[in-house]
Design an enzyme around this catalytic site. Structure first.
Site, mmCIF file in Angstrom:
data_model
loop_
_atom_site.group_PDB
_atom_site.id
_atom_site.type_symbol
_atom_site.label_atom_id
_atom_site.label_comp_id
_atom_site.label_asym_id
_atom_site.label_seq_id
_atom_site.Cartn_x
_atom_site.Cartn_y
_atom_site.Cartn_z
ATOM 1 N N CYS A 8 0.864 -1.187 0.000
ATOM 2 C CA CYS A 8 0.000 0.000 0.000
ATOM 3 C C CYS A 8 0.897 1.233 0.000
ATOM 4 O O CYS A 8 2.047 1.157 -0.436
ATOM 5 C CB CYS A 8 -0.975 -0.031 1.182
ATOM 6 S SG CYS A 8 -0.205 0.020 2.812
ATOM 7 N N ASN A 11 2.301 1.372 4.430
ATOM 8 C CA ASN A 11 2.598 0.092 5.095
ATOM 9 C C ASN A 11 2.317 0.153 6.604
ATOM 10 O O ASN A 11 2.979 -0.517 7.393
ATOM 11 C CB ASN A 11 4.049 -0.361 4.833
ATOM 12 C CG ASN A 11 4.354 -1.809 5.231
ATOM 13 O OD1 ASN A 11 5.493 -2.131 5.588
ATOM 14 N ND2 ASN A 11 3.371 -2.678 5.207
ATOM 15 N N CYS A 13 -1.332 0.691 7.495
ATOM 16 C CA CYS A 13 -2.773 0.412 7.628
ATOM 17 C C CYS A 13 -3.203 -0.791 6.796
ATOM 18 O O CYS A 13 -3.415 -1.879 7.319
ATOM 19 C CB CYS A 13 -3.607 1.629 7.235
ATOM 20 S SG CYS A 13 -3.409 3.042 8.356
ATOM 21 N N ARG A 14 -3.340 -0.592 5.488
ATOM 22 C CA ARG A 14 -3.975 -1.627 4.656
ATOM 23 C C ARG A 14 -3.108 -2.852 4.423
ATOM 24 O O ARG A 14 -3.593 -3.988 4.551
ATOM 25 C CB ARG A 14 -4.405 -1.016 3.316
ATOM 26 C CG ARG A 14 -5.510 0.014 3.457
ATOM 27 C CD ARG A 14 -5.684 0.813 2.190
ATOM 28 N NE ARG A 14 -4.496 1.634 1.923
ATOM 29 C CZ ARG A 14 -4.254 2.294 0.812
ATOM 30 N NH1 ARG A 14 -5.107 2.201 -0.189
ATOM 31 N NH2 ARG A 14 -3.171 3.029 0.680
ATOM 32 N N SER A 15 -1.840 -2.667 4.031
ATOM 33 C CA SER A 15 -1.047 -3.862 3.698
ATOM 34 C C SER A 15 -0.683 -4.706 4.928
ATOM 35 O O SER A 15 -0.663 -5.932 4.809
ATOM 36 C CB SER A 15 0.180 -3.526 2.842
ATOM 37 O OG SER A 15 1.069 -2.647 3.490
ATOM 38 N N ASP A 123 -8.355 3.763 1.543
ATOM 39 C CA ASP A 123 -7.450 4.011 2.667
ATOM 40 C C ASP A 123 -8.255 4.428 3.894
ATOM 41 O O ASP A 123 -8.933 5.459 3.859
ATOM 42 C CB ASP A 123 -6.473 5.119 2.273
ATOM 43 C CG ASP A 123 -5.275 5.163 3.196
ATOM 44 O OD1 ASP A 123 -5.395 4.711 4.347
ATOM 45 O OD2 ASP A 123 -4.227 5.645 2.761
#
Ligand code: 4NP
Length: 153
Positions: A8, A11, A13-15, A123
């Site tokens: 993402c 690195n 939050c999402r990934s 996000d």
């Protein structure tokens, strides 16, 4: 053993959520995979995942506290079988960053969820805890799709 890198922007939050969800789903299915995550940016390098990301994962029984952010690097495109972007901007950035001898297959995370192909994981950074629950549901659906398609290979 299939190897997968989720990417993402930050690195944090999402990934990391995708990494934790895939590790959990693979363990549940008894499938061995190598999983890591990275960001296209380096602003948060060395940091643990956002507290809200750690919180939603913990509510679903997954501990992200040991993860540390890092930026994607050229060797990632040779070391991993799959480099999976969380949104279309991340995918465009990965195509630009990929070295000429890249061997990894690039895809979007939601390409692994039937009916969600081509879509991005929004996000949750600017939102609240409810947004992180949406992210968790999306990365978990994708993790199931990944385990279903790569399991046994
Ligand atoms: P991520 O979220 O890409 O899901 O880790 C973000 C976290 C931080 C920033 C951007 C995105 N930031 O600009 O600091």
């Amino acid at each position: 053993m299939p190897s997968i890198l989720f990417v993402c922007l930050g690195n944090i939050c999402r990934s990391p959520l995708a990494e934790g969800a895939l590790r959990a789903e693979a363990t549940r299915a008894g499938v061995a995979v190598v999983v890591d995550s990275a960001g296209t940016g380096d602003w948060h390098a060395g940091e643990a995942p956002d507290g809200r990301a750690q919180g939603v994962a913990a509510r679903h029984g997954v501990d992200l506290s040991g993860l540390r952010a890092r930026q994607v690097r050229a060797e990632d495109f040779r070391r991993f079988d799959h480099v999976i972007a969380l949104d279309p901007q991340n995918l465009a950035d990965l195509r630009r960053l990929a070295p000429a001898d890249a061997t990894a297959a690039l895809s979007l995370l939601l390409d692994w969820v039937p009916g969600r192909e081509g879509q991005g994981v929004v996000d949750p950074w600017f939102g609240d805890a409810a947004g992180f629950e949406v992210t968790w549901a999306e990365v978990t659906a994708a993790a199931r799709g990944i385990v279903g398609r790569l399991g046994g290979s």
